[in-house]
Design a protein around this motif. Structure first.
Motif, PDB file in Angstrom:
ATOM      1  N   PRO A   1       0.833  -1.192   0.000  1.00  0.00           N
ATOM      2  CA  PRO A   1       0.000   0.000   0.000  1.00  0.00           C
ATOM      3  C   PRO A   1       0.878   1.257   0.000  1.00  0.00           C
ATOM      4  N   GLN A   2       0.373   2.294  -0.574  1.00  0.00           N
ATOM      5  CA  GLN A   2       1.128   3.529  -0.740  1.00  0.00           C
ATOM      6  C   GLN A   2       1.611   4.065   0.608  1.00  0.00           C
ATOM      7  N   GLN A   3       0.812   3.921   1.638  1.00  0.00           N
ATOM      8  CA  GLN A   3       1.176   4.404   2.963  1.00  0.00           C
ATOM      9  C   GLN A   3       2.443   3.725   3.483  1.00  0.00           C
ATOM     10  N   GLU A   4       2.532   2.422   3.313  1.00  0.00           N
ATOM     11  CA  GLU A   4       3.709   1.689   3.771  1.00  0.00           C
ATOM     12  C   GLU A   4       4.942   2.118   2.984  1.00  0.00           C
ATOM     13  N   GLN A   5       4.794   2.351   1.694  1.00  0.00           N
ATOM     14  CA  GLN A   5       5.911   2.794   0.874  1.00  0.00           C
ATOM     15  C   GLN A   5       6.415   4.153   1.350  1.00  0.00           C
ATOM     16  N   GLN A   6       5.511   5.052   1.678  1.00  0.00           N
ATOM     17  CA  GLN A   6       5.898   6.368   2.157  1.00  0.00           C
ATOM     18  C   GLN A   6       6.644   6.256   3.484  1.00  0.00           C
ATOM     19  N   GLN A   7       6.176   5.390   4.379  1.00  0.00           N
ATOM     20  CA  GLN A   7       6.846   5.198   5.664  1.00  0.00           C
ATOM     21  C   GLN A   7       8.261   4.673   5.468  1.00  0.00           C
ATOM     22  N   GLN A   8       8.437   3.751   4.564  1.00  0.00           N
ATOM     23  CA  GLN A   8       9.765   3.204   4.291  1.00  0.00           C
ATOM     24  C   GLN A   8      10.688   4.284   3.731  1.00  0.00           C
ATOM     25  N   GLN A   9      10.173   5.120   2.838  1.00  0.00           N
ATOM     26  CA  GLN A   9      10.977   6.203   2.265  1.00  0.00           C
ATOM     27  C   GLN A   9      11.401   7.185   3.355  1.00  0.00           C
ATOM     28  N   GLN A  10      10.485   7.510   4.274  1.00  0.00           N
ATOM     29  CA  GLN A  10      10.807   8.425   5.363  1.00  0.00           C
ATOM     30  C   GLN A  10      11.887   7.829   6.270  1.00  0.00           C
ATOM     31  N   GLN A  11      11.786   6.550   6.567  1.00  0.00           N
ATOM     32  CA  GLN A  11      12.785   5.896   7.412  1.00  0.00           C
ATOM     33  C   GLN A  11      14.149   5.908   6.743  1.00  0.00           C
ATOM     34  N   GLN A  12      14.182   5.669   5.426  1.00  0.00           N
ATOM     35  CA  GLN A  12      15.451   5.688   4.697  1.00  0.00           C
ATOM     36  C   GLN A  12      16.061   7.073   4.710  1.00  0.00           C
ATOM     37  N   GLN A  13      15.244   8.113   4.556  1.00  0.00           N
ATOM     38  CA  GLN A  13      15.747   9.480   4.565  1.00  0.00           C
ATOM     39  C   GLN A  13      16.303   9.833   5.935  1.00  0.00           C
ATOM     40  N   GLN A  14      15.629   9.377   7.012  1.00  0.00           N
ATOM     41  CA  GLN A  14      16.103   9.646   8.365  1.00  0.00           C
ATOM     42  C   GLN A  14      17.437   8.938   8.628  1.00  0.00           C
ATOM     43  N   GLN A  15      17.606   7.757   8.099  1.00  0.00           N
ATOM     44  CA  GLN A  15      18.835   7.016   8.294  1.00  0.00           C
ATOM     45  C   GLN A  15      19.995   7.669   7.542  1.00  0.00           C
ATOM     46  N   GLN A  16      19.720   8.263   6.418  1.00  0.00           N
ATOM     47  CA  GLN A  16      20.758   8.927   5.629  1.00  0.00           C
ATOM     48  C   GLN A  16      21.240  10.217   6.292  1.00  0.00           C
ATOM     49  N   GLN A  17      20.376  10.838   7.098  1.00  0.00           N
ATOM     50  CA  GLN A  17      20.749  12.110   7.746  1.00  0.00           C
ATOM     51  C   GLN A  17      21.587  11.902   8.936  1.00  0.00           C
TER      52      GLN A  17
END
Length: 130
Positions: free
Chosen positions: A114-130
Motif C-alpha cells: 500500500p502507498q502508505q507503507e511505501q511512504q513510511q519506508q521512504q521516510q525511514q530511509q531518509q532519516q537514516q541517511q541524515q
C-alpha cells in the motif's frame, strides 16, 4: 496444448482408465489460479503442508495435489506459472504432483505494498541517511 485433450487421452487409454487413473504426457506450462494448504482444515499451520492447486491452461482448468513434498512449490501463489512434466499420475481427474513432476516455477506479479507503507519506508530511509 489443451489439457482437456490430454486428460481425455490419459483417462481413456488402456486398462488403467477403467481403474480411474492414467498419466499426463508431455510438458505443460500452467497458470496457478489458486493455491491452498489442505493439510490442516482447522487452520493450524502444519509442518508439512499439502498444497492443492487449481491450474489453468488457456480454457481448461485442473486440480493438482502435492502427493509428496515439492520444494519448488513452497511459496507458490495465484498468478505464478508452473511447468509440469515427466508424466504426473492423474487419478479421478486430479493430478498428483511429486518432486520430479514440477520442472519449474515462475513467480507472477506480487501485490504492491500500500502507498502508505511505501511512504513510511521512504521516510525511514531518509532519516537514516541524515
Amino acid at each position: 496444448f489443451w489439457l482437456k485433450t490430454e486428460f481425455w487421452r490419459a483417462m481413456s487409454a488402456g486398462p488403467q482408465a477403467q481403474q480411474g487413473f492414467g498419466h499426463l504426457p508431455g510438458e505443460h506450462k500452467l497458470l496457478v489460479l489458486q493455491a491452498s494448504d489442505i493439510s490442516s482444515p482447522t487452520g493450524i499451520v502444519s509442518r508439512s503442508p499439502i498444497l492443492k492447486l487449481v491450474l489453468a491452461s488457456g480454457e481448461e482448468r485442473c486440480t493438482a495435489l502435492e502427493y509428496r513434498p515439492v520444494r519448488a512449490l513452497r511459496g507458490v501463489q495465484a498468478g505464478d506459472t508452473v511447468v509440469i512434466g515427466q508424466e504426473p499420475v492423474v487419478r479421478h481427474g486430479v493430478m498428483l504432483l511429486e518432486q520430479h513432476n514440477v520442472l519449474g516455477v515462475t513467480n507472477g506479479p506480487r501485490e504492491q505494498q500500500p502507498q502508505q507503507e511505501q511512504q513510511q519506508q521512504q521516510q525511514q530511509q531518509q532519516q537514516q541517511q541524515q
